[in-house]
Design a protein around this motif. Structure first.
Motif, PDB file in Angstrom:
ATOM      1  N   ILE A 154      -0.231  62.982 -85.954  1.00 42.94           N
ATOM      2  CA  ILE A 154       0.256  62.655 -84.494  1.00 42.94           C
ATOM      3  C   ILE A 154       0.163  63.886 -83.742  1.00 42.94           C
ATOM      4  CG2 ILE A 154       2.051  61.499 -82.831  1.00 42.94           C
ATOM      5  CD1 ILE A 154       3.043  60.061 -85.554  1.00 42.94           C
ATOM      6  N   ALA A 168      -0.170  66.130 -79.721  1.00 43.26           N
ATOM      7  CA  ALA A 168       0.517  66.243 -78.256  1.00 43.26           C
ATOM      8  C   ALA A 168      -0.692  66.330 -77.478  1.00 43.26           C
ATOM      9  CB  ALA A 168       1.568  67.146 -78.099  1.00 43.26           C
ATOM     10  N   PHE A 169      -0.636  66.070 -76.139  1.00 43.02           N
ATOM     11  CA  PHE A 169      -1.666  66.411 -75.150  1.00 43.02           C
ATOM     12  C   PHE A 169      -2.008  67.812 -74.890  1.00 43.02           C
ATOM     13  CE2 PHE A 169       2.050  67.119 -72.306  1.00 43.02           C
ATOM     14  CZ  PHE A 169       1.351  68.069 -71.278  1.00 43.02           C
ATOM     15  N   ASN A 170      -1.202  68.791 -75.196  1.00 48.99           N
ATOM     16  CA  ASN A 170      -1.295  70.018 -74.333  1.00 48.99           C
ATOM     17  C   ASN A 170      -2.283  71.059 -75.458  1.00 48.99           C
ATOM     18  OD1 ASN A 170       0.578  70.265 -76.490  1.00 48.99           O
ATOM     19  ND2 ASN A 170       1.460  72.128 -75.653  1.00 48.99           N
ATOM     20  N   GLY A 210      -0.980  54.628 -77.984  1.00 50.05           N
ATOM     21  CA  GLY A 210       0.192  55.362 -77.566  1.00 50.05           C
ATOM     22  C   GLY A 210       1.417  55.298 -78.709  1.00 50.05           C
ATOM     23  N   ARG A 211       2.713  55.067 -78.311  1.00 50.07           N
ATOM     24  CA  ARG A 211       3.953  55.328 -79.159  1.00 50.07           C
ATOM     25  C   ARG A 211       3.696  54.291 -80.124  1.00 50.07           C
ATOM     26  NH1 ARG A 211      10.076  54.984 -77.235  1.00 50.07           N
ATOM     27  NH2 ARG A 211       9.355  56.479 -75.841  1.00 50.07           N
ATOM     28  N   GLU A 235       3.994  54.864 -84.398  1.00 50.96           N
ATOM     29  CA  GLU A 235       5.076  54.189 -85.006  1.00 50.96           C
ATOM     30  C   GLU A 235       4.509  53.539 -86.350  1.00 50.96           C
ATOM     31  OE1 GLU A 235       8.436  53.475 -81.332  1.00 50.96           O
ATOM     32  OE2 GLU A 235       6.832  51.959 -82.015  1.00 50.96           O
ATOM     33  N   ARG A 254      12.419  64.283 -78.562  1.00 47.78           N
ATOM     34  CA  ARG A 254      12.756  63.130 -78.547  1.00 47.78           C
ATOM     35  C   ARG A 254      11.777  62.305 -79.601  1.00 47.78           C
ATOM     36  NH1 ARG A 254       9.845  59.279 -77.057  1.00 47.78           N
ATOM     37  NH2 ARG A 254       8.280  60.330 -76.265  1.00 47.78           N
ATOM     38  N   ALA A 270      12.598  60.381 -83.605  1.00 47.16           N
ATOM     39  CA  ALA A 270      12.449  58.940 -84.028  1.00 47.16           C
ATOM     40  C   ALA A 270      11.343  58.953 -85.222  1.00 47.16           C
ATOM     41  CB  ALA A 270      11.774  58.297 -82.773  1.00 47.16           C
ATOM     42  N   VAL A 271      10.100  59.770 -85.142  1.00 49.46           N
ATOM     43  CA  VAL A 271       9.430  60.091 -86.354  1.00 49.46           C
ATOM     44  C   VAL A 271      10.250  60.508 -87.598  1.00 49.46           C
ATOM     45  CG1 VAL A 271       7.270  61.213 -87.308  1.00 49.46           C
ATOM     46  CG2 VAL A 271       7.305  60.177 -84.950  1.00 49.46           C
ATOM     47  N   LEU A 305       8.012  70.496 -82.947  1.00 46.43           N
ATOM     48  CA  LEU A 305       8.457  69.869 -81.666  1.00 46.43           C
ATOM     49  C   LEU A 305       8.618  71.012 -80.555  1.00 46.43           C
ATOM     50  CD1 LEU A 305      10.984  67.602 -83.472  1.00 46.43           C
ATOM     51  CD2 LEU A 305       8.640  67.242 -83.048  1.00 46.43           C
ATOM     52  N   PHE A 361       8.403  70.907 -69.325  1.00 43.28           N
ATOM     53  CA  PHE A 361       6.904  71.309 -69.425  1.00 43.28           C
ATOM     54  C   PHE A 361       6.143  71.672 -68.204  1.00 43.28           C
ATOM     55  CE2 PHE A 361       3.767  70.630 -72.916  1.00 43.28           C
ATOM     56  CZ  PHE A 361       4.410  71.578 -73.953  1.00 43.28           C
ATOM     57  N   LEU A 408      11.848  77.696 -81.518  1.00 42.64           N
ATOM     58  CA  LEU A 408      10.319  78.134 -81.780  1.00 42.64           C
ATOM     59  C   LEU A 408      10.125  79.585 -81.618  1.00 42.64           C
ATOM     60  CD1 LEU A 408       7.381  77.145 -82.687  1.00 42.64           C
ATOM     61  CD2 LEU A 408       7.160  76.204 -80.337  1.00 42.64           C
ATOM     62  N   THR A 428      13.071  72.283 -83.062  1.00 45.38           N
ATOM     63  CA  THR A 428      11.695  72.411 -82.974  1.00 45.38           C
ATOM     64  C   THR A 428      11.165  71.740 -84.319  1.00 45.38           C
ATOM     65  OG1 THR A 428      11.835  74.464 -81.758  1.00 45.38           O
ATOM     66  CG2 THR A 428       9.835  74.007 -82.733  1.00 45.38           C
TER      67      THR A 428
END
Ligand code: NAD
Length: 507
Positions: free
Chosen positions: A155, A157-159, A218-219, A223, A241, A245-246, A261, A396, A422, A469
């Protein structure tokens, strides 16, 4: 760019793939808008639950074959993938820049990270070493070996829309695992492009369908991976966040997770620092990728004697920053990913003012020609206190907090007094200070640097951080072990059956 995309631009694209094939069944799409100009650049069909299940079943079947391929042979296939990324470096770098908003140079740098991890993984494919031990029993041999874990869910992230996938996938593949990638819903197109770039390699080497899979969504889609007992390892990169959850979902089913994270990274600037080294590192660390790196420099812990000079030099440096189209090579700072991110920046600015902070470099959002997407903000610098809630959380965006200190003990305590762990750095030419910062009583972060900034890690080292993190390690060093299960083997080549710990059992 057209030559790397699976179907022509401005047509809806299938967002599910098991490697050589792409398909879709449902009608739900994910719209990808470029933050550079606000244009809709692609519609990608989201994977349905049925698509997802078909992907997992195909991946399971592929694993049964892929694990039997000798590791150096798997490494050779990864080597060929690296060659493909060399070929498409400029195209993919440009697409990363356009879809995510980082500068073209940083887009190229991100693709270079893919190439580097491919090279690293090729070498690793011949070094999946276990240890041998001396048995306490006569005529016995003990050793440990590593086997692949199975399906690895990624999974991302966008960055870092493509590099994070490759850090995981290239290592997982040489280890004998198969991968299912769930990219960020904010950057679905770059993921399709990566899958397309490696297609010929998969095909030419008869790699089983299902070794490299892609699911879009998405989320919810994330999941599915987190809760699925068929997915042995979930490597999740994103906000704390999301990671909480994960982590819980995977732990509940006794799976394995690798969490990468949020960060809240600080540079300590000692009165023994060479400021000519420190200032460029601070500015790049704070404004690079418009403050949207997990390793972005968010806090500057400055010896109080240096405050006036730091204020002046940062104000001068920030005045030279050019903000605009990330594909323009003269621009330093591109847009934030979307308007929600701009709202997060504005909320942080309001919170700083409310807490009593003052700005050395003023914040602001940019409007007018060239800024029509509404995603451009001014990098800013505020004098703040470490315990303020706004400083404790990761925003961010390019906001740098300046926090004064008097003793190094105090500076290290400030550096460590955030929930995240981190990246960290100290600028000093004093050996004792540097060593104290790196000692067991020093930085509590996964990354601790001396006389370089907090961002820009090399793939050769293990990458990751502590506390919120998430504790995961990716990329270099022995991070490969996370993608494998360890097995201890004891072999009796003698003619008696001695038990361990001297136990006797007479029959
Ligand atoms: P995000 O948490 O919003 O989303 C990340 C990914 O998680 C996306 O693919 C999203 O669809 C998925 N997701 C969200 N909620 C989920 C859930 N409950 N279950 C399963 N999947 C879920 O993060 P973002 O805004 O894309 O990225 C920015 C964050 O990522 C920052 O906090 C940054 O520090 C962090 N990041 C960390 C690292 C690292 O290596 N430590 C690297 C890059 C980014």
């Amino acid at each position: 760019m057209e030559n790397i995309l699976p179907v022509p631009q401005h047509k809806n694209k299938p967002g599910t793939s098991t490697g050589q094939q792409f398909w879709h069944h449902g009608d739900k799409t994910i719209d990808s808008y470029s933050p550079t100009d606000g244009s809709l650049i692609a519609r990608v069909y989201a994977s349905t639950r049925a698509d997802y299940d078909r992907v997992v079943e195909t991946a399971q079947a592929a694993f049964a074959q892929w694990r039997l391929v000798p590791a150096p042979k798997r490494g050779d296939i990864v080597r060929q993938m690296g060659d493909q990324f060399r070929l498409y470096k400029s195209d993919l770098g440009k697409l990363v820049s356009f879809e995510m908003g980082k500068s073209f140079q940083e887009g190229l740098g991100e693709v270079q990270e893919i190439i580097d991890i491919c090279d690293f993984a090729v070498g690793q494919s011949r070094q999946l070493y276990g240890l041998t031990m001396h048995s306490e029993r006569p005529a016995h041999r003990m050793y440990e070996q590593y086997h692949p874990v199975g399906i690895v869910g990624i999974i991302s992230a966008f960055n870092f829309p493509v590099a994070v996938w490759s850090w995981n996938a290239m290592l997982a593949w040489v280890c004998g695992d198969v991968c299912i990638w769930k990219p960020s819903e904010k950057t679905p197109l770059t993921a399709l492009a990566c899958q397309q770039i490696i297609q010929d390699v998969l095909r030419n080497n008869d790699v089983p369908e299902g070794v490299s899979c892609l699911v879009s969504g998405g989320r919810d889609t994330g999941e599915w991976l987190a809760r699925d007992p068929r997915v042995a390892l979930v490597s999740a990169t994103g906000s704390t966040r999301m990671g909480k959850a994960v982590g819980v979902a995977v732990a509940e089913r006794m799976g394995r997770s690798l969490l990468e994270l949020g960060g809240n990274n600080a540079i300590i600037v000692s009165n023994n620092a060479d400021l000519d080294l420190a200032i460029p590192a601070i500015v790049f660390g704070a404004v690079g990728t418009a403050g949207q790196r997990c390793t972005t420099t968010r806090r500057l812990i400055v010896h109080q004697s240096l405050l006036p000079e730091i204020r002046n030099r940062l104000a001068r440096a920030y005045a030279q920053l050019r903000i605009g189209d990330p594909l323009d090579p003269t621009v330093h700072v591109g847009p934030l990913i979307d308007k929600d991110a701009v709202a997060g920046y504005q909320k942080a600015v309001a919170d700083i003012r409310e807490a009593g902070g003052t700005f050395i470099v003023e914040p602001g959002t940019l409007t007018g020609a060239g800024y029509e997407s509404g995603c451009y903000v001014k990098p800013c610098v505020a004098e703040a206190q470490n315990h303020w809630p706004v400083v404790q959380r990761e925003t961010f965006a390019p906001i740098l907090y300046v926090i004064p200190y008097t003793t190094l003990d105090e500076a290290i305590t400030l550096q460590n007094s955030v929930p995240q762990g981190l990246s960290s750095a100290i600028f000093t030419l004093n050996l004792r200070e540097a060593e104290q910062f790196l000692s067991v009583a020093g930085s509590d972060c996964g990354i601790a640097n001396v006389n370089i900034g907090t961002s820009g890690a090399e793939i050769g080292g293990a990458f990751g951080g502590e506390k919120e993190t998430g504790g995961g390690r990716e990329s270099g060093s022995d991070a490969w072990k996370t993608y494998m299960r360890r097995q201890t083997n004891t072999i009796n080549y003698g003619a008696t059956m001695p038990l361990a710990q001297g136990i006797t059992f007479e029959l």
